[in-house]
Write a protein that holds these residues in place. Structure first.
Motif, PDB file in Angstrom:
ATOM      1  N   SER A  30       0.840  -1.203   0.000  1.00 25.21           N
ATOM      2  CA  SER A  30       0.000   0.000   0.000  1.00 25.21           C
ATOM      3  C   SER A  30       0.874   1.252   0.000  1.00 25.21           C
ATOM      4  CB  SER A  30      -0.923   0.025   1.218  1.00 25.21           C
ATOM      5  OG  SER A  30      -0.172   0.265   2.395  1.00 25.21           O
ATOM      6  N   VAL A  31       0.303   2.351  -0.471  1.00 30.16           N
ATOM      7  CA  VAL A  31       0.997   3.643  -0.465  1.00 30.16           C
ATOM      8  C   VAL A  31       1.306   4.045   0.973  1.00 30.16           C
ATOM      9  CG1 VAL A  31       0.762   6.098  -1.031  1.00 30.16           C
ATOM     10  CG2 VAL A  31       0.052   4.357  -2.688  1.00 30.16           C
ATOM     11  N   ALA A  32       0.406   3.742   1.906  1.00 35.77           N
ATOM     12  CA  ALA A  32       0.654   4.046   3.322  1.00 35.77           C
ATOM     13  C   ALA A  32       1.908   3.321   3.822  1.00 35.77           C
ATOM     14  CB  ALA A  32      -0.560   3.661   4.167  1.00 35.77           C
ATOM     15  N   THR A  33       2.122   2.089   3.382  1.00 32.25           N
ATOM     16  CA  THR A  33       3.321   1.335   3.764  1.00 32.25           C
ATOM     17  C   THR A  33       4.568   1.971   3.164  1.00 32.25           C
ATOM     18  OG1 THR A  33       2.026  -0.691   3.956  1.00 32.25           O
ATOM     19  CG2 THR A  33       4.409  -0.944   3.719  1.00 32.25           C
ATOM     20  N   LEU A  34       4.470   2.479   1.933  1.00 31.58           N
ATOM     21  CA  LEU A  34       5.602   3.198   1.328  1.00 31.58           C
ATOM     22  C   LEU A  34       5.974   4.408   2.174  1.00 31.58           C
ATOM     23  CD1 LEU A  34       4.741   3.299  -2.497  1.00 31.58           C
ATOM     24  CD2 LEU A  34       6.293   1.735  -1.312  1.00 31.58           C
ATOM     25  N   LYS A  35       4.955   5.122   2.639  1.00 30.03           N
ATOM     26  CA  LYS A  35       5.200   6.304   3.463  1.00 30.03           C
ATOM     27  C   LYS A  35       5.847   5.921   4.794  1.00 30.03           C
ATOM     28  CE  LYS A  35       1.522   9.121   1.468  1.00 30.03           C
ATOM     29  NZ  LYS A  35       0.292   9.882   1.757  1.00 30.03           N
ATOM     30  N   GLU A  36       5.429   4.798   5.381  1.00 27.46           N
ATOM     31  CA  GLU A  36       6.047   4.324   6.618  1.00 27.46           C
ATOM     32  C   GLU A  36       7.520   4.000   6.384  1.00 27.46           C
ATOM     33  OE1 GLU A  36       3.607   1.041   7.837  1.00 27.46           O
ATOM     34  OE2 GLU A  36       1.935   2.352   8.397  1.00 27.46           O
ATOM     35  N   SER A  37       7.822   3.438   5.218  1.00 21.57           N
ATOM     36  CA  SER A  37       9.202   3.135   4.863  1.00 21.57           C
ATOM     37  C   SER A  37      10.026   4.423   4.739  1.00 21.57           C
ATOM     38  CB  SER A  37       9.239   2.354   3.546  1.00 21.57           C
ATOM     39  OG  SER A  37      10.559   2.109   3.144  1.00 21.57           O
ATOM     40  N   ILE A  38       9.421   5.445   4.159  1.00 21.42           N
ATOM     41  CA  ILE A  38      10.100   6.745   4.034  1.00 21.42           C
ATOM     42  C   ILE A  38      10.396   7.317   5.413  1.00 21.42           C
ATOM     43  CG2 ILE A  38       9.785   9.156   3.302  1.00 21.42           C
ATOM     44  CD1 ILE A  38       8.189   7.980   0.891  1.00 21.42           C
ATOM     45  N   LEU A  39       9.417   7.265   6.311  1.00 18.17           N
ATOM     46  CA  LEU A  39       9.619   7.762   7.681  1.00 18.17           C
ATOM     47  C   LEU A  39      10.776   7.039   8.361  1.00 18.17           C
ATOM     48  CD1 LEU A  39       5.982   8.146   9.050  1.00 18.17           C
ATOM     49  CD2 LEU A  39       7.594   9.971   8.559  1.00 18.17           C
ATOM     50  N   ALA A  40      10.842   5.726   8.194  1.00 16.39           N
ATOM     51  CA  ALA A  40      11.883   4.927   8.837  1.00 16.39           C
ATOM     52  C   ALA A  40      13.269   5.224   8.267  1.00 16.39           C
ATOM     53  CB  ALA A  40      11.563   3.446   8.686  1.00 16.39           C
ATOM     54  N   GLN A  41      13.330   5.577   6.988  1.00 18.47           N
ATOM     55  CA  GLN A  41      14.609   5.800   6.326  1.00 18.47           C
ATOM     56  C   GLN A  41      14.975   7.275   6.177  1.00 18.47           C
ATOM     57  OE1 GLN A  41      15.239   3.328   2.759  1.00 18.47           O
ATOM     58  NE2 GLN A  41      13.295   2.366   3.275  1.00 18.47           N
ATOM     59  N   ILE A  64      -0.913  12.671  -7.140  1.00 21.07           N
ATOM     60  CA  ILE A  64      -0.741  12.422  -5.714  1.00 21.07           C
ATOM     61  C   ILE A  64      -1.366  11.065  -5.417  1.00 21.07           C
ATOM     62  CG2 ILE A  64      -1.336  13.165  -3.380  1.00 21.07           C
ATOM     63  CD1 ILE A  64      -1.365  16.041  -4.445  1.00 21.07           C
ATOM     64  N   LEU A  65      -0.598  10.196  -4.757  1.00 15.19           N
ATOM     65  CA  LEU A  65      -1.053   8.834  -4.511  1.00 15.19           C
ATOM     66  C   LEU A  65      -1.851   8.735  -3.219  1.00 15.19           C
ATOM     67  CD1 LEU A  65       2.221   6.933  -5.497  1.00 15.19           C
ATOM     68  CD2 LEU A  65       0.328   7.684  -6.956  1.00 15.19           C
ATOM     69  N   ASP A  66      -2.965   8.029  -3.285  1.00 12.64           N
ATOM     70  CA  ASP A  66      -3.865   7.833  -2.151  1.00 12.64           C
ATOM     71  C   ASP A  66      -3.349   6.698  -1.273  1.00 12.64           C
ATOM     72  OD1 ASP A  66      -6.791   6.259  -1.402  1.00 12.64           O
ATOM     73  OD2 ASP A  66      -6.553   8.384  -0.909  1.00 12.64           O
ATOM     74  N   ASN A  67      -3.398   6.875   0.048  1.00 12.20           N
ATOM     75  CA  ASN A  67      -2.875   5.885   1.000  1.00 12.20           C
ATOM     76  C   ASN A  67      -3.472   4.496   0.845  1.00 12.20           C
ATOM     77  OD1 ASN A  67      -1.215   7.774   2.148  1.00 12.20           O
ATOM     78  ND2 ASN A  67      -2.423   8.038   4.003  1.00 12.20           N
ATOM     79  N   SER A  68      -4.723   4.402   0.451  1.00 15.19           N
ATOM     80  CA  SER A  68      -5.395   3.107   0.385  1.00 15.19           C
ATOM     81  C   SER A  68      -5.076   2.330  -0.894  1.00 15.19           C
ATOM     82  CB  SER A  68      -6.904   3.292   0.503  1.00 15.19           C
ATOM     83  OG  SER A  68      -7.377   4.057  -0.587  1.00 15.19           O
ATOM     84  N   ARG A  69      -4.454   2.976  -1.861  1.00 10.95           N
ATOM     85  CA  ARG A  69      -4.113   2.299  -3.116  1.00 10.95           C
ATOM     86  C   ARG A  69      -2.847   1.474  -2.942  1.00 10.95           C
ATOM     87  NH1 ARG A  69      -5.987   5.230  -7.988  1.00 10.95           N
ATOM     88  NH2 ARG A  69      -5.501   3.216  -8.877  1.00 10.95           N
ATOM     89  N   THR A  70      -2.632   0.536  -3.858  1.00 16.55           N
ATOM     90  CA  THR A  70      -1.412  -0.265  -3.832  1.00 16.55           C
ATOM     91  C   THR A  70      -0.440   0.245  -4.892  1.00 16.55           C
ATOM     92  OG1 THR A  70      -2.163  -1.884  -5.457  1.00 16.55           O
ATOM     93  CG2 THR A  70      -2.703  -2.318  -3.128  1.00 16.55           C
ATOM     94  N   VAL A  71       0.793  -0.210  -4.781  1.00 19.17           N
ATOM     95  CA  VAL A  71       1.810   0.155  -5.767  1.00 19.17           C
ATOM     96  C   VAL A  71       1.356  -0.297  -7.159  1.00 19.17           C
ATOM     97  CG1 VAL A  71       4.185  -0.317  -6.503  1.00 19.17           C
ATOM     98  CG2 VAL A  71       3.688   0.108  -4.099  1.00 19.17           C
ATOM     99  N   GLY A  72       0.769  -1.481  -7.229  1.00 18.16           N
ATOM    100  CA  GLY A  72       0.272  -1.990  -8.508  1.00 18.16           C
ATOM    101  C   GLY A  72      -0.832  -1.126  -9.099  1.00 18.16           C
ATOM    102  N   ASP A  73      -1.724  -0.597  -8.241  1.00 15.29           N
ATOM    103  CA  ASP A  73      -2.805   0.280  -8.703  1.00 15.29           C
ATOM    104  C   ASP A  73      -2.252   1.570  -9.304  1.00 15.29           C
ATOM    105  OD1 ASP A  73      -4.678  -1.506  -7.676  1.00 15.29           O
ATOM    106  OD2 ASP A  73      -4.968  -0.363  -5.820  1.00 15.29           O
TER     107      ASP A  73
END
Length: 110
Positions: A30-41, A64-73
Motif C-alpha cells: 500500500s501507499v501508506a506502507t511506502l510512506k512508513e518506509s520513508i519515515l523509517a529511512q 498524488i497517490l492515495d494511501n489506500s491504493r497499492t503500488v500496482g494500482d
C-alpha cells in the motif's frame, strides 16, 4: 518472470534532490506502507522531516497517490517499465499551526 513483474523498484526523491532508495516493493504494497518506509529511512540530518504518515505526500506520474491504493494500482504502463527504477517524489506537508498561536507573538514592540 511473473515474480519480477510482482515487484517494483522505487526510489524516493526528496525536495532537496537527494534520494531514499532504490528499494524493491511488491506490487501489493500500500501507499501508506511506502510512506512508513520513508519515515523509517528519513535522513536524520535533514531538517523539517515528516513526523507522521499524514505529513508525507507521494507523487508519481504527476498524481498524488492515495494511501489506500497499492503500488500496482498506481503503476503507469507508460512510465513504470519492468526492470527499471521508478522515481516517486516526496513532499512533506508541515502540520497546520496550532489554534490560538499568534504568528507575531515573538515580536517585541519597542
Amino acid at each position: 518472470m511473473a515474480g519480477v513483474q510482482d515487484q517494483l523498484e522505487i526510489k524516493f526523491r526528496l525536495t532537496d534532490g537527494s534520494d531514499i532508495g532504490p528499494k524493491s516493493f511488491p506490487t501489493a504494497t500500500s501507499v501508506a506502507t511506502l510512506k512508513e518506509s520513508i519515515l523509517a529511512q528519513w535522513p536524520k540530518e535533514k531538517d523539517n522531516g515528516p513526523r507522521t504518515v499524514k505529513d508525507v505526500k507521494l507523487i508519481s506520474g504527476g498524481k498524488i497517490l492515495d494511501n489506500s491504493r497499492t503500488v500496482g494500482d498506481c503503476r503507469s504502463p507508460l512510465c513504470d517499465i519492468p526492470g527499471t527504477v521508478t522515481t516517486m517524489h516526496v513532499v512533506v506537508q508541515q502540520p497546520p499551526q496550532e489554534k490560538g498561536t499568534n504568528l507575531f507573538q515573538n515580536i517585541i514592540l519597542v
